[in-house]
Design a protein around this motif. Structure first.
Motif, PDB file in Angstrom:
ATOM      1  N   ASP A   2       0.851  -1.154   0.032  1.00  0.00           N
ATOM      2  CA  ASP A   2      -0.071   0.129  -0.052  1.00  0.00           C
ATOM      3  C   ASP A   2       0.784   1.371   0.130  1.00  0.00           C
ATOM      4  O   ASP A   2       0.394   2.268  -0.561  1.00  0.00           O
ATOM      5  CB  ASP A   2      -0.892   0.019   1.358  1.00  0.00           C
ATOM      6  N   ALA A   3       1.980   1.173   0.723  1.00  0.00           N
ATOM      7  CA  ALA A   3       2.864   2.351   0.703  1.00  0.00           C
ATOM      8  C   ALA A   3       3.373   2.633  -0.484  1.00  0.00           C
ATOM      9  O   ALA A   3       3.695   3.845  -0.852  1.00  0.00           O
ATOM     10  CB  ALA A   3       4.138   2.150   1.697  1.00  0.00           C
ATOM     11  N   ARG A   8      -0.900   7.822  -5.213  1.00  0.00           N
ATOM     12  CA  ARG A   8      -0.440   8.158  -6.284  1.00  0.00           C
ATOM     13  C   ARG A   8      -1.508   7.733  -7.350  1.00  0.00           C
ATOM     14  O   ARG A   8      -2.173   6.701  -7.292  1.00  0.00           O
ATOM     15  CB  ARG A   8       0.794   7.281  -6.638  1.00  0.00           C
ATOM     16  N   THR A   9      -1.802   8.430  -8.418  1.00  0.00           N
ATOM     17  CA  THR A   9      -2.665   7.957  -9.287  1.00  0.00           C
ATOM     18  C   THR A   9      -2.229   7.763 -10.697  1.00  0.00           C
ATOM     19  O   THR A   9      -2.605   7.261 -11.760  1.00  0.00           O
ATOM     20  CB  THR A   9      -3.665   9.315  -9.591  1.00  0.00           C
ATOM     21  N   GLY A  12      -0.474   1.918 -11.918  1.00  0.00           N
ATOM     22  CA  GLY A  12      -1.616   1.195 -12.298  1.00  0.00           C
ATOM     23  C   GLY A  12      -1.295  -0.483 -11.978  1.00  0.00           C
ATOM     24  O   GLY A  12      -2.314  -1.035 -11.904  1.00  0.00           O
ATOM     25  N   ALA A  13      -0.037  -0.675 -11.482  1.00  0.00           N
ATOM     26  CA  ALA A  13       0.101  -2.178 -10.824  1.00  0.00           C
ATOM     27  C   ALA A  13       1.252  -2.125 -10.009  1.00  0.00           C
ATOM     28  O   ALA A  13       2.136  -1.234  -9.917  1.00  0.00           O
ATOM     29  CB  ALA A  13       0.809  -2.730 -12.121  1.00  0.00           C
ATOM     30  N   VAL A  14       0.967  -2.944  -9.081  1.00  0.00           N
ATOM     31  CA  VAL A  14       1.955  -3.137  -7.937  1.00  0.00           C
ATOM     32  C   VAL A  14       1.940  -4.873  -8.089  1.00  0.00           C
ATOM     33  O   VAL A  14       1.163  -5.327  -7.560  1.00  0.00           O
ATOM     34  CB  VAL A  14       1.610  -2.775  -6.604  1.00  0.00           C
ATOM     35  N   ALA A  15       3.148  -5.430  -8.306  1.00  0.00           N
ATOM     36  CA  ALA A  15       3.460  -6.802  -8.480  1.00  0.00           C
ATOM     37  C   ALA A  15       4.213  -6.869  -7.261  1.00  0.00           C
ATOM     38  O   ALA A  15       5.197  -6.313  -6.816  1.00  0.00           O
ATOM     39  CB  ALA A  15       4.266  -7.165  -9.750  1.00  0.00           C
ATOM     40  N   SER A  16       3.980  -8.161  -6.401  1.00  0.00           N
ATOM     41  CA  SER A  16       4.920  -8.500  -5.326  1.00  0.00           C
ATOM     42  C   SER A  16       5.073  -9.988  -5.247  1.00  0.00           C
ATOM     43  O   SER A  16       4.248 -10.741  -5.803  1.00  0.00           O
ATOM     44  CB  SER A  16       3.898  -7.938  -3.987  1.00  0.00           C
ATOM     45  N   ALA A  80       7.049  -4.207  -6.769  1.00  0.00           N
ATOM     46  CA  ALA A  80       7.362  -3.249  -7.832  1.00  0.00           C
ATOM     47  C   ALA A  80       6.169  -2.536  -8.113  1.00  0.00           C
ATOM     48  O   ALA A  80       5.120  -3.106  -8.389  1.00  0.00           O
ATOM     49  CB  ALA A  80       8.191  -3.853  -8.901  1.00  0.00           C
ATOM     50  N   ALA A  81       6.119  -1.161  -8.366  1.00  0.00           N
ATOM     51  CA  ALA A  81       5.022  -0.507  -8.759  1.00  0.00           C
ATOM     52  C   ALA A  81       5.533   0.099 -10.157  1.00  0.00           C
ATOM     53  O   ALA A  81       6.542   0.733 -10.446  1.00  0.00           O
ATOM     54  CB  ALA A  81       4.685   0.872  -8.009  1.00  0.00           C
ATOM     55  N   SER A  82       4.223   0.242 -11.179  1.00  0.00           N
ATOM     56  CA  SER A  82       4.642   0.906 -12.336  1.00  0.00           C
ATOM     57  C   SER A  82       3.290   1.284 -13.074  1.00  0.00           C
ATOM     58  O   SER A  82       2.230   0.903 -12.290  1.00  0.00           O
ATOM     59  CB  SER A  82       5.155  -0.324 -13.182  1.00  0.00           C
ATOM     60  N   SER A  83       3.356   1.967 -14.149  1.00  0.00           N
ATOM     61  CA  SER A  83       2.055   2.451 -14.700  1.00  0.00           C
ATOM     62  C   SER A  83       1.320   1.132 -15.314  1.00  0.00           C
ATOM     63  O   SER A  83       0.006   1.075 -15.192  1.00  0.00           O
ATOM     64  CB  SER A  83       2.360   3.386 -15.677  1.00  0.00           C
TER      65      SER A  83
END
Length: 137
Positions: A2-3, A8-9, A12-16, A80-83
């Motif tokens: 979540d952090a 952040r808008t 679009g994706a957080v993979a873990s 990892a977070a990305s659009s």
């Protein structure tokens, strides 16, 4: 996780990935992970930086525990977070393949019998998975 996306808008994706200690069908009471303080953290940060250069990431977290870890406990977290999902998924896989094969951590088994077991070597399948990230020559 979540952090990474909080407020952040553009994400679009957080993979873990969360890696857990297994009991190896009741054979293990724990894994002991050793490292050289400072060196291990610097090397993980270096490879995280490589992931950030390879993919358009908007956030990245890598946490790797050390010490005595019992079955069912967490060993590692990579997020990892990305659009978009593909860069987040690829960066997560890249980092896990690195951590499984080349990170400066050493694992030793503690057997359920109370005996100290063997040091754990990287598996051939892990090395094969990591080879896909090799830079073209």
């Amino acid at each position: 996780m979540d952090a990474l996306a909080s407020g952040r808008t553009d994400i679009g994706a957080v993979a873990s990935f969360v890696g857990l200690c297994r009991d190896e069908e009741g054979r293990l009471s724990a894994l002991e992970l050793e490292h050289y303080p400072g060196m291990a953290e610097a090397e993980v940060a270096r490879v995280a930086g490589e992931a950030a250069r390879r993919w358009p990431l908007l956030g990245l977290t890598v946490i790797h525990r050390y010490g005595l870890i019992r079955p069912g406990e967490r060993i590692v977290l990579v997020a990892a977070a990305s659009s978009h999902r593909q860069p987040a998924l690829a960066a997560t896989e890249f980092l896990m393949d690195y951590l499984k094969t080349r990170a400066p951590f050493w694992k030793r088994e503690h057997l359920a019998t109370g005996e100290l077991g063997a040091w754990v070597a990287a598996k051939e399948a892990d090395d094969a998975a990591a080879s896909r990230w090799a830079a073209p020559v």
